[in-house]
Structure formats: structure tokens, C-alpha cells
Design a protein around this motif. Structure first.
Motif, PDB file in Angstrom:
ATOM      1  N   HIS A  67       0.999  -0.981   0.089  1.00 26.11           N
ATOM      2  CA  HIS A  67      -0.001  -0.053   0.075  1.00 26.11           C
ATOM      3  C   HIS A  67       1.061   1.144   0.039  1.00 26.11           C
ATOM      4  O   HIS A  67       1.234   1.758   0.962  1.00 26.11           O
ATOM      5  CB  HIS A  67      -0.879  -0.190   1.184  1.00 26.11           C
ATOM      6  N   ILE A  68       1.218   1.390  -1.206  1.00 21.94           N
ATOM      7  CA  ILE A  68       2.274   2.804  -1.474  1.00 21.94           C
ATOM      8  C   ILE A  68       1.415   3.927  -1.265  1.00 21.94           C
ATOM      9  O   ILE A  68       0.485   4.005  -1.767  1.00 21.94           O
ATOM     10  CB  ILE A  68       3.020   2.590  -2.703  1.00 21.94           C
ATOM     11  N   GLN A  69       2.067   5.002  -0.093  1.00 21.33           N
ATOM     12  CA  GLN A  69       1.436   6.316   0.035  1.00 21.33           C
ATOM     13  C   GLN A  69       2.487   7.089   0.406  1.00 21.33           C
ATOM     14  O   GLN A  69       3.601   6.630   0.934  1.00 21.33           O
ATOM     15  CB  GLN A  69       0.520   6.196   1.050  1.00 21.33           C
ATOM     16  N   PRO A  70       2.299   8.324   0.232  1.00 11.13           N
ATOM     17  CA  PRO A  70       3.296   9.358   1.081  1.00 11.13           C
ATOM     18  C   PRO A  70       3.499   9.110   2.464  1.00 11.13           C
ATOM     19  O   PRO A  70       2.451   9.141   3.224  1.00 11.13           O
ATOM     20  CB  PRO A  70       2.622  10.844   0.712  1.00 11.13           C
ATOM     21  N   THR A  71       4.752   8.972   3.042  1.00 11.42           N
ATOM     22  CA  THR A  71       4.973   8.377   4.167  1.00 11.42           C
ATOM     23  C   THR A  71       6.048   9.227   4.816  1.00 11.42           C
ATOM     24  O   THR A  71       7.114   9.682   4.350  1.00 11.42           O
ATOM     25  CB  THR A  71       5.351   6.957   4.285  1.00 11.42           C
ATOM     26  N   GLN A 105       8.911  13.028   3.211  1.00 15.11           N
ATOM     27  CA  GLN A 105       7.872  12.307   2.879  1.00 15.11           C
ATOM     28  C   GLN A 105       8.760  11.406   1.659  1.00 15.11           C
ATOM     29  O   GLN A 105       9.212  11.697   0.667  1.00 15.11           O
ATOM     30  CB  GLN A 105       6.764  12.767   2.285  1.00 15.11           C
ATOM     31  N   ASP A 107       7.575   7.616  -0.758  1.00 15.91           N
ATOM     32  CA  ASP A 107       6.702   6.587  -1.511  1.00 15.91           C
ATOM     33  C   ASP A 107       7.101   5.255  -0.523  1.00 15.91           C
ATOM     34  O   ASP A 107       7.997   4.695  -1.147  1.00 15.91           O
ATOM     35  CB  ASP A 107       6.534   6.666  -2.969  1.00 15.91           C
ATOM     36  N   ASP A 109       5.194   1.721   1.785  1.00 17.59           N
ATOM     37  CA  ASP A 109       4.136   1.005   2.408  1.00 17.59           C
ATOM     38  C   ASP A 109       4.727   1.172   4.004  1.00 17.59           C
ATOM     39  O   ASP A 109       5.571   0.498   4.326  1.00 17.59           O
ATOM     40  CB  ASP A 109       4.118  -0.423   2.245  1.00 17.59           C
ATOM     41  N   HIS A 196       9.675  -2.581  -3.482  1.00 18.72           N
ATOM     42  CA  HIS A 196       9.461  -1.064  -3.435  1.00 18.72           C
ATOM     43  C   HIS A 196      10.235  -0.508  -4.410  1.00 18.72           C
ATOM     44  O   HIS A 196      10.554   0.766  -4.813  1.00 18.72           O
ATOM     45  CB  HIS A 196      10.095  -0.548  -2.055  1.00 18.72           C
ATOM     46  N   HIS A 219       8.678  11.375  -2.056  1.00 15.66           N
ATOM     47  CA  HIS A 219       7.358  11.814  -2.733  1.00 15.66           C
ATOM     48  C   HIS A 219       7.456  12.971  -3.213  1.00 15.66           C
ATOM     49  O   HIS A 219       7.922  13.982  -2.686  1.00 15.66           O
ATOM     50  CB  HIS A 219       6.462  11.820  -1.532  1.00 15.66           C
ATOM     51  N   GLU A 222       3.715  18.508  -4.938  1.00 20.07           N
ATOM     52  CA  GLU A 222       2.819  18.617  -5.951  1.00 20.07           C
ATOM     53  C   GLU A 222       2.853  20.033  -6.682  1.00 20.07           C
ATOM     54  O   GLU A 222       3.261  21.053  -6.042  1.00 20.07           O
ATOM     55  CB  GLU A 222       1.163  18.538  -5.284  1.00 20.07           C
TER      56      GLU A 222
END
Length: 222
Positions: A67-71, A105, A107, A109, A196, A219, A222
Motif C-alpha cells: 500500500h504505497i502512499q506518501p509516508t 515524505q 513513497d 508502505d 519497493h 514523494h 505537488e
């Protein structure tokens, strides 16, 4: 089915152990409390081994789901550090955290990278004599963050650096080895990091310690 059958008895064991230790079934003598503590630590260790075996069986089928997300890497490392402190103190090891103060941050899990770092620190503590040091460090490198766990432990012979990542491999395979475990930790850590899109690198010198490190992608803003 196997996962359920293994976990359910442990859940019952831990539940009743907690009730006994808390005195819910009546007073417990100091000797009984000590014995219950031994049983509780053994069930916790068994639980960790079962989780490792289940994760390994999944990874064998190339089914590591991420579950890859900004971490937030600072928070992640701080959490792992806090959870590892007790074991380090029990082994008389100085555990240090060296991360940037600002938020970083990546990318990743969160749960699985936390597991990898816990394994690397656990391994470092396990093979470092009392009075030694273990460091969890992060270093920015362009679009990546390098994560490193290094120790002042016994080190690994150069001809065994690749073998340590083999499933069920033990650096000391004798029945009287001081360090326990299934020999799955590093094998699973490598597979998770590779999932990863990265690689685990190890640098070691016998008698002087080891360093395990890998990169995670920053990450993008934006």
C-alpha cells in the motif's frame, strides 16, 4: 486456514495470560508471576515467528501486496526507534536515531517498511555485544532517502554476505547458537525492499560491525 488455526490458539493464550497476570482470577504469588512472565514472553516470540512464516509463505508466491502512499519518514523512524529501545536496553546496547529534523515524505508502505527497520535493528542488537552501538540513520540523496542501520557488532565474513539473505539461513547454525529466530528476517526484508523497487546493501567487517542500507524514493511535491 493455516493462518487462522495458528493465530487463534495464541489469541486465547495471550488473553488468559493477561487475566492471570492482572490478578483477575485471584492473587498470584511472586514466583507464579515470574513463571507467567516467562510464558507470556514465549507466546509473544511464537507469535512473531508465526507472522514471519505467514509473510514468507506469501512472498514465496510473489504476492507481497504494497500500500504505497506518501509516508513521513521522520515519524516512521521515530516510531521504530521507540519500539526498539526496550530491547536495546535489555542487551545493554546504545541505540541512536539520526534523522533530519524537517519532515521527509517518501513513497512507501508504512507498515512493511516499519517491519523491515524493526528486523534490521533487532538483528543488529542481537549480534552486537553489550556496550556496543546501533544507529538508525537517514540521509537525503537527490530524489531518494538513504536509510541505514549500522552496528558495532561481530560483523559478517565477506564470503557470507550474500548467504545471510537466504531463507532459514543462520550465521551460526549450531543448535547452541546464542541468537534465536527462524532465519527469515533478512530474506523477507530484502523481498519487501525489492518490492519497493530498491535493493538492500550490506557492508561488514568481522569484529568491527555491519551496515545495512537501502534507498526510498522521495514523494514528489505537488
Amino acid at each position: 486456514n493455516i493462518s487462522h488455526e495458528l493465530r487463534t490458539p495464541l489469541t486465547h493464550l495471550n488473553g488468559y495470560l493477561d487475566l492471570l497476570i492482572n490478578g483477575d482470577f485471584g492473587p498470584v504469588s511472586p514466583d507464579q508471576l515470574s513463571a507467567l512472565g516467562v510464558i507470556q514472553r514465549a507466546t509473544e516470540r511464537l507469535g512473531h515467528l508465526i507472522e514471519d512464516l505467514i509473510l514468507f509463505s506469501v512472498s514465496e508466491r510473489n504476492q507481497i501486496y504494497l500500500h504505497i502512499q506518501p509516508t513521513d519518514l521522520v515519524d516512521l523512524c521515530a516510531s521504530v526507534f521507540k519500539r526498539s529501545l526496550s530491547k536495546a536496553r535489555d542487551h545493554q546496547i546504545q541505540l541512536s536515531l539520526e534523522v533530519a529534523s524537517e519532515a521527509m515524505q517518501v513513497d512507501a508502505d508504512l507498515e512493511k517498511i516499519s517491519w523491515v527497520l524493526m528486523q534490521l535493528i533487532d538483528n543488529a542488537v542481537k549480534f552486537t555485544p553489550p556496550g556496543g552501538k546501533v544507529v538508525l540513520q537517514t540521509t537525503p540523496e537527490e530524489n531518494f532517502i538513504r536509510i541505514q542501520v549500522r552496528d558495532t557488532g561481530i560483523g559478517i565474513p565477506q564470503d557470507r554476505l550474500e548467504q545471510i539473505f537466504e531463507p532459514f539461513y543462520q550465521l551460526d547454525g549450531s543448535s547452541t547458537r546464542k541468537a534465536g529466530g527462524t532465519g527469515l528476517g533478512l530474506a523477507l526484508a530484502r523481498r519487501i525492499v525489492e518490492a519497493h523497487g530498491s535493493l538492500v546493501h550490506v557492508y561488514s567487517e568481522v569484529g568491527k560491525g555491519s551496515s545495512f542500507e537501502f534507498l526510498l524514493k522521495v514523494h514528489p511535491n505537488e
